[in-house]
Motif scaffolding. Sequence first.
Motif, PDB file in Angstrom:
ATOM      1  N   VAL A   3     -26.995  43.476 -18.412  1.00 15.90           N
ATOM      2  CA  VAL A   3     -27.604  42.212 -18.012  1.00 15.90           C
ATOM      3  C   VAL A   3     -26.560  41.337 -17.326  1.00 15.90           C
ATOM      4  N   GLY A   6     -26.205  42.266 -13.739  1.00 17.90           N
ATOM      5  CA  GLY A   6     -27.449  41.954 -13.054  1.00 17.90           C
ATOM      6  C   GLY A   6     -27.557  40.478 -12.710  1.00 17.90           C
ATOM      7  N   LEU A   7     -27.189  39.618 -13.659  1.00 18.90           N
ATOM      8  CA  LEU A   7     -27.263  38.175 -13.398  1.00 18.90           C
ATOM      9  C   LEU A   7     -26.218  37.739 -12.385  1.00 18.90           C
ATOM     10  N   LEU A  10     -27.510  38.508  -8.923  1.00 16.94           N
ATOM     11  CA  LEU A  10     -28.522  37.553  -8.466  1.00 16.94           C
ATOM     12  C   LEU A  10     -27.895  36.219  -8.091  1.00 16.94           C
ATOM     13  N   LEU A  21     -33.818  33.449 -13.012  1.00 17.18           N
ATOM     14  CA  LEU A  21     -32.996  34.658 -13.135  1.00 17.18           C
ATOM     15  C   LEU A  21     -33.771  35.763 -13.839  1.00 17.18           C
ATOM     16  N   ARG A  22     -34.476  35.378 -14.877  1.00 22.33           N
ATOM     17  CA  ARG A  22     -35.265  36.366 -15.613  1.00 22.33           C
ATOM     18  C   ARG A  22     -36.364  36.968 -14.730  1.00 22.33           C
ATOM     19  N   GLU A  24     -36.583  37.052 -11.443  1.00 21.40           N
ATOM     20  CA  GLU A  24     -36.014  37.821 -10.335  1.00 21.40           C
ATOM     21  C   GLU A  24     -35.515  39.189 -10.823  1.00 21.40           C
ATOM     22  N   PHE A  25     -34.864  39.198 -11.967  1.00 17.27           N
ATOM     23  CA  PHE A  25     -34.349  40.454 -12.524  1.00 17.27           C
ATOM     24  C   PHE A  25     -35.492  41.439 -12.767  1.00 17.27           C
ATOM     25  N   GLU A  26     -36.566  40.952 -13.383  1.00 21.03           N
ATOM     26  CA  GLU A  26     -37.690  41.823 -13.701  1.00 21.03           C
ATOM     27  C   GLU A  26     -38.424  42.268 -12.433  1.00 21.03           C
ATOM     28  N   THR A  29     -36.407  45.008 -10.588  1.00 13.63           N
ATOM     29  CA  THR A  29     -36.290  46.292 -11.284  1.00 13.63           C
ATOM     30  C   THR A  29     -37.657  46.832 -11.692  1.00 13.63           C
ATOM     31  N   VAL A  40     -31.215  35.796 -21.484  1.00 17.30           N
ATOM     32  CA  VAL A  40     -30.624  35.332 -20.231  1.00 17.30           C
ATOM     33  C   VAL A  40     -29.643  34.197 -20.499  1.00 17.30           C
TER      34      VAL A  40
END
Length: 207
Positions: A3, A6-7, A10, A21-22, A24-26, A29, A40
């Motif tokens: 994580v 990943g953050l 972004l 952020l959450r 966008e991450f999901e 992916t 997060v």
Amino acid sequence: MSVKQGLLALLAEEPMYGARLRSEFEARTGGTWPLNVGQVYTTIARLERDGLVEPVGGADDEGRIAYRLTPAGRDAIASWWLTPVDRDATPRDELVIKLALAVTSPGVDVQRVVQTQRTATLRHLRDLTRLKSRAGDEPDAHDLAWLLILENLLFAAEAEVRWLDHVESTLSRMPLSSLRRSATPREGTDAETADSEARSTPKGARA
């Protein structure tokens, strides 16, 4: 992929607050690795502690705080892009552990364990294949990201089916009874050894 990285990836694009952020991450992916907002913000707090991110001003009207990369954070994500993923550490795979224990455990029908898993894996493989068939011919960047993840899952499922076939073939050539006898210590061995040593030791030498 952690994580943390990943953050950072972004935030390398622009400042964002936790909820974005959450999402966008999901989205990027394909929802394969869902996050919760608490996870997060816990990660952001660690990144801030380590000097990799910093808040942008104060909280907005909704109490949200946006974060951006520090120079150290930009160096960290630039290094991550060009660093190969470490494959030296062996992950704990529940299926591998289950079968390793099954072949040495009396009373377990290993063939049935293998067949049950193969049925489930083939079903999963069919579901993934159906999902892939719905992908467009000209995907955009987000669709392409999801397609790459989907194909990785497909290859992994296909490899698991091949491995299960190999396990079943190996088991058919080797009698489990002999394997289990060689893998299981004889009952009482330790106690018998200790008792024998005690009898052979002079009384005066005993503690």
